[in-house]
Every structure is written in structure tokens, then in C-alpha cells.
Design a protein around this motif. Structure first.
Motif, PDB file in Angstrom:
ATOM      1  N   HIS A  96      30.940  30.176  40.216  1.00 23.15           N
ATOM      2  CA  HIS A  96      31.898  29.139  39.595  1.00 23.15           C
ATOM      3  C   HIS A  96      33.170  30.108  39.130  1.00 23.15           C
ATOM      4  O   HIS A  96      34.062  30.297  39.000  1.00 23.15           O
ATOM      5  CB  HIS A  96      31.530  28.705  37.828  1.00 23.15           C
ATOM      6  CG  HIS A  96      32.166  28.281  36.487  1.00 23.15           C
ATOM      7  ND1 HIS A  96      32.946  27.036  36.761  1.00 23.15           N
ATOM      8  CD2 HIS A  96      33.292  29.086  35.726  1.00 23.15           C
ATOM      9  CE1 HIS A  96      34.294  27.327  36.394  1.00 23.15           C
ATOM     10  NE2 HIS A  96      33.482  28.123  34.969  1.00 23.15           N
ATOM     11  N   MET A  97      32.221  31.048  38.567  1.00 21.65           N
ATOM     12  CA  MET A  97      33.870  32.210  38.562  1.00 21.65           C
ATOM     13  C   MET A  97      34.749  33.180  39.929  1.00 21.65           C
ATOM     14  O   MET A  97      35.465  33.460  39.441  1.00 21.65           O
ATOM     15  CB  MET A  97      32.968  33.700  37.714  1.00 21.65           C
ATOM     16  CG  MET A  97      32.579  33.499  36.018  1.00 21.65           C
ATOM     17  SD  MET A  97      34.106  32.407  34.656  1.00 21.65           S
ATOM     18  CE  MET A  97      35.168  33.429  34.938  1.00 21.65           C
ATOM     19  N   ARG A  98      33.757  32.770  40.743  1.00 20.72           N
ATOM     20  CA  ARG A  98      34.217  33.514  41.693  1.00 20.72           C
ATOM     21  C   ARG A  98      35.510  32.607  42.326  1.00 20.72           C
ATOM     22  O   ARG A  98      36.689  33.041  42.295  1.00 20.72           O
ATOM     23  CB  ARG A  98      33.810  32.976  43.349  1.00 20.72           C
ATOM     24  CG  ARG A  98      33.893  33.852  43.611  1.00 20.72           C
ATOM     25  CD  ARG A  98      33.047  33.047  45.575  1.00 20.72           C
ATOM     26  NE  ARG A  98      33.949  33.966  46.967  1.00 20.72           N
ATOM     27  CZ  ARG A  98      33.745  33.182  47.694  1.00 20.72           C
ATOM     28  NH1 ARG A  98      32.403  33.047  48.527  1.00 20.72           N
ATOM     29  NH2 ARG A  98      34.183  33.549  48.800  1.00 20.72           N
ATOM     30  N   VAL A  99      35.888  31.205  41.680  1.00 15.55           N
ATOM     31  CA  VAL A  99      36.878  30.151  41.612  1.00 15.55           C
ATOM     32  C   VAL A  99      38.011  30.654  40.649  1.00 15.55           C
ATOM     33  O   VAL A  99      38.972  31.377  40.951  1.00 15.55           O
ATOM     34  CB  VAL A  99      36.287  28.653  42.217  1.00 15.55           C
ATOM     35  CG1 VAL A  99      37.761  28.066  41.580  1.00 15.55           C
ATOM     36  CG2 VAL A  99      35.851  28.532  43.722  1.00 15.55           C
ATOM     37  N   ARG A 100      37.677  30.564  39.460  1.00 12.58           N
ATOM     38  CA  ARG A 100      38.254  30.729  38.611  1.00 12.58           C
ATOM     39  C   ARG A 100      38.873  32.077  38.410  1.00 12.58           C
ATOM     40  O   ARG A 100      40.034  31.960  37.601  1.00 12.58           O
ATOM     41  CB  ARG A 100      37.524  30.968  37.263  1.00 12.58           C
ATOM     42  CG  ARG A 100      36.400  29.311  36.875  1.00 12.58           C
ATOM     43  CD  ARG A 100      37.992  28.606  36.659  1.00 12.58           C
ATOM     44  NE  ARG A 100      38.119  29.036  34.845  1.00 12.58           N
ATOM     45  CZ  ARG A 100      39.330  27.794  34.866  1.00 12.58           C
ATOM     46  NH1 ARG A 100      39.266  27.346  34.509  1.00 12.58           N
ATOM     47  NH2 ARG A 100      39.749  28.884  33.340  1.00 12.58           N
ATOM     48  N   ALA A 101      38.165  33.273  38.641  1.00  6.94           N
ATOM     49  CA  ALA A 101      39.138  34.629  38.513  1.00  6.94           C
ATOM     50  C   ALA A 101      39.551  34.725  40.027  1.00  6.94           C
ATOM     51  O   ALA A 101      40.028  36.026  40.025  1.00  6.94           O
ATOM     52  CB  ALA A 101      37.684  35.847  37.941  1.00  6.94           C
ATOM     53  N   GLY A 102      39.446  34.389  40.892  1.00  3.31           N
ATOM     54  CA  GLY A 102      39.865  34.608  42.258  1.00  3.31           C
ATOM     55  C   GLY A 102      38.549  35.617  42.887  1.00  3.31           C
ATOM     56  O   GLY A 102      39.688  36.655  43.778  1.00  3.31           O
ATOM     57  N   ALA A 113      29.034  47.179  38.793  1.00  3.03           N
ATOM     58  CA  ALA A 113      29.325  47.132  37.386  1.00  3.03           C
ATOM     59  C   ALA A 113      31.104  47.948  37.252  1.00  3.03           C
ATOM     60  O   ALA A 113      31.266  46.790  36.159  1.00  3.03           O
ATOM     61  CB  ALA A 113      28.644  48.626  37.733  1.00  3.03           C
ATOM     62  N   GLN A 114      31.507  47.994  38.209  1.00  2.49           N
ATOM     63  CA  GLN A 114      32.875  48.824  37.740  1.00  2.49           C
ATOM     64  C   GLN A 114      33.651  46.930  37.827  1.00  2.49           C
ATOM     65  O   GLN A 114      34.025  46.760  37.315  1.00  2.49           O
ATOM     66  CB  GLN A 114      33.383  49.221  38.956  1.00  2.49           C
ATOM     67  CG  GLN A 114      35.260  49.582  38.914  1.00  2.49           C
ATOM     68  CD  GLN A 114      34.714  51.134  37.062  1.00  2.49           C
ATOM     69  OE1 GLN A 114      34.445  51.599  37.266  1.00  2.49           O
ATOM     70  NE2 GLN A 114      35.332  50.361  36.138  1.00  2.49           N
ATOM     71  N   LEU A 115      33.055  46.320  38.806  1.00  4.77           N
ATOM     72  CA  LEU A 115      33.558  45.370  38.654  1.00  4.77           C
ATOM     73  C   LEU A 115      33.709  43.994  38.096  1.00  4.77           C
ATOM     74  O   LEU A 115      34.349  43.562  36.939  1.00  4.77           O
ATOM     75  CB  LEU A 115      33.689  44.073  40.111  1.00  4.77           C
ATOM     76  CG  LEU A 115      34.282  44.705  40.989  1.00  4.77           C
ATOM     77  CD1 LEU A 115      33.417  43.764  42.220  1.00  4.77           C
ATOM     78  CD2 LEU A 115      36.048  43.923  41.457  1.00  4.77           C
ATOM     79  N   TRP A 116      32.322  44.128  37.632  1.00  5.27           N
ATOM     80  CA  TRP A 116      31.758  43.549  36.143  1.00  5.27           C
ATOM     81  C   TRP A 116      32.716  43.741  34.926  1.00  5.27           C
ATOM     82  O   TRP A 116      33.341  43.398  33.506  1.00  5.27           O
ATOM     83  CB  TRP A 116      30.840  43.520  35.847  1.00  5.27           C
ATOM     84  CG  TRP A 116      29.842  43.824  34.874  1.00  5.27           C
ATOM     85  CD1 TRP A 116      29.448  44.442  33.503  1.00  5.27           C
ATOM     86  CD2 TRP A 116      29.141  42.583  34.203  1.00  5.27           C
ATOM     87  NE1 TRP A 116      28.981  43.239  32.464  1.00  5.27           N
ATOM     88  CE2 TRP A 116      28.537  42.277  32.650  1.00  5.27           C
ATOM     89  CE3 TRP A 116      29.530  40.835  34.840  1.00  5.27           C
ATOM     90  CZ2 TRP A 116      27.862  41.442  32.157  1.00  5.27           C
ATOM     91  CZ3 TRP A 116      28.467  40.085  34.378  1.00  5.27           C
ATOM     92  CH2 TRP A 116      28.152  40.215  33.108  1.00  5.27           C
ATOM     93  N   ALA A 117      32.782  44.530  33.959  1.00  5.67           N
ATOM     94  CA  ALA A 117      33.654  45.936  33.521  1.00  5.67           C
ATOM     95  C   ALA A 117      34.858  45.140  33.372  1.00  5.67           C
ATOM     96  O   ALA A 117      35.489  45.149  32.440  1.00  5.67           O
ATOM     97  CB  ALA A 117      32.955  47.178  33.255  1.00  5.67           C
ATOM     98  N   ASP A 118      35.389  45.780  34.566  1.00 10.27           N
ATOM     99  CA  ASP A 118      36.986  46.005  35.195  1.00 10.27           C
ATOM    100  C   ASP A 118      38.084  43.775  34.932  1.00 10.27           C
ATOM    101  O   ASP A 118      38.830  43.719  34.498  1.00 10.27           O
ATOM    102  CB  ASP A 118      37.555  46.573  35.952  1.00 10.27           C
ATOM    103  CG  ASP A 118      37.279  47.464  35.208  1.00 10.27           C
ATOM    104  OD1 ASP A 118      37.415  48.219  34.578  1.00 10.27           O
ATOM    105  OD2 ASP A 118      37.410  48.286  36.871  1.00 10.27           O
ATOM    106  N   THR A 119      37.413  43.429  36.023  1.00  8.92           N
ATOM    107  CA  THR A 119      36.884  41.876  35.966  1.00  8.92           C
ATOM    108  C   THR A 119      37.337  41.082  34.830  1.00  8.92           C
ATOM    109  O   THR A 119      37.473  39.894  34.694  1.00  8.92           O
ATOM    110  CB  THR A 119      36.593  41.715  37.358  1.00  8.92           C
ATOM    111  OG1 THR A 119      36.644  42.361  38.117  1.00  8.92           O
ATOM    112  CG2 THR A 119      37.334  39.780  38.304  1.00  8.92           C
ATOM    113  N   HIS A 145      38.062  36.981  29.094  1.00  9.25           N
ATOM    114  CA  HIS A 145      36.387  36.593  27.696  1.00  9.25           C
ATOM    115  C   HIS A 145      35.497  38.525  28.067  1.00  9.25           C
ATOM    116  O   HIS A 145      35.460  39.339  28.355  1.00  9.25           O
ATOM    117  CB  HIS A 145      35.258  36.373  28.491  1.00  9.25           C
ATOM    118  CG  HIS A 145      34.551  36.195  29.314  1.00  9.25           C
ATOM    119  ND1 HIS A 145      33.841  36.746  29.990  1.00  9.25           N
ATOM    120  CD2 HIS A 145      35.086  35.363  30.694  1.00  9.25           C
ATOM    121  CE1 HIS A 145      33.334  36.757  30.658  1.00  9.25           C
ATOM    122  NE2 HIS A 145      34.198  35.621  31.190  1.00  9.25           N
ATOM    123  N   ASN A 146      35.038  38.368  26.021  1.00  7.98           N
ATOM    124  CA  ASN A 146      33.810  39.552  26.457  1.00  7.98           C
ATOM    125  C   ASN A 146      32.749  39.490  27.139  1.00  7.98           C
ATOM    126  O   ASN A 146      32.579  37.912  27.912  1.00  7.98           O
ATOM    127  CB  ASN A 146      34.384  39.262  24.775  1.00  7.98           C
ATOM    128  CG  ASN A 146      34.131  39.452  23.413  1.00  7.98           C
ATOM    129  OD1 ASN A 146      35.093  40.236  23.766  1.00  7.98           O
ATOM    130  ND2 ASN A 146      34.392  38.683  22.968  1.00  7.98           N
TER     131      ASN A 146
END
Length: 94
Positions: free
Chosen positions: A65-71, A35-41, A46-47
Motif C-alpha cells: 500500500h505504501m509503495r503506491v502512496r509514497a511513490g 533502515a535508512q529509507l524507513w527513517a527518511d521516507t 507520519h510518525n
């Protein structure tokens, strides 16, 4: 150039599909951390999406997909996905 783009896209999709199975099957994520990662990362780029925007399987694909894009690390990905899927179950029971 177009061929390189096609090959890169296909490779990325295949790798995401292979990673989706392992992420979806290993429900070892920490929902509080997720939940914290969701909000922060996620808000860095993006929204926030609402949980109802996607199905459970689509969230798994999106997280690969986002694992790669967001590192994201593997554990961060598991934590966020665990939070999303737990929220999805809670939302589906309403």
C-alpha cells in the motif's frame, strides 16, 4: 460517484494483494538501505510505527500500500520490508 470509489478501492486492494505475494517472496532487500529509507521516507508523512505494531504478513500488505502512496520504487519497497522483517525476527527472539 460512490460506485467509482468502490471500484477504485477494490482494484487497489486486489493490486496490493497481488503485489504482496511477490514482495514477500523476494527477500532480496538490503536491510541497511531499508533502515535508512524507513527513517527518511516514512517520517515525511507520519510518525514511525514500531515493528511490533503489525504482524509480518500485515507489514507486507502495508508496504504494498505504501509503495503506491509514497511513490516508492520496487527496490525501495523490498529494502524497507527486508529491514522490517529482519527487525521483526530479532524482536521475536527476545
Amino acid at each position: 460517484m460512490k460506485n467509482i470509489l468502490k471500484i477504485t478501492t477494490i482494484t487497489t486492494l486486489l493490486l496490493a494483494a497481488m503485489g504482496t505475494t511477490s514482495v514477500a517472496n523476494e527477500n532480496t532487500g538490503n536491510t541497511e538501505n531499508g533502515a535508512q529509507l524507513w527513517a527518511d521516507t516514512c517520517m515525511r508523512c507520519h510518525n514511525l510505527r514500531t515493528i511490533s505494531d503489525r504482524s509480518k504478513s500485515n507489514w507486507s500488505i502495508s508496504m504494498s500500500h505504501m509503495r503506491v502512496r509514497a511513490g516508492l520504487t520496487g527496490q525501495e519497497t523490498k529494502d524497507i520490508l527486508a529491514f522490517i522483517l529482519a527487525s521483526k525476527v530479532a524482536e521475536d527472539t527476545k
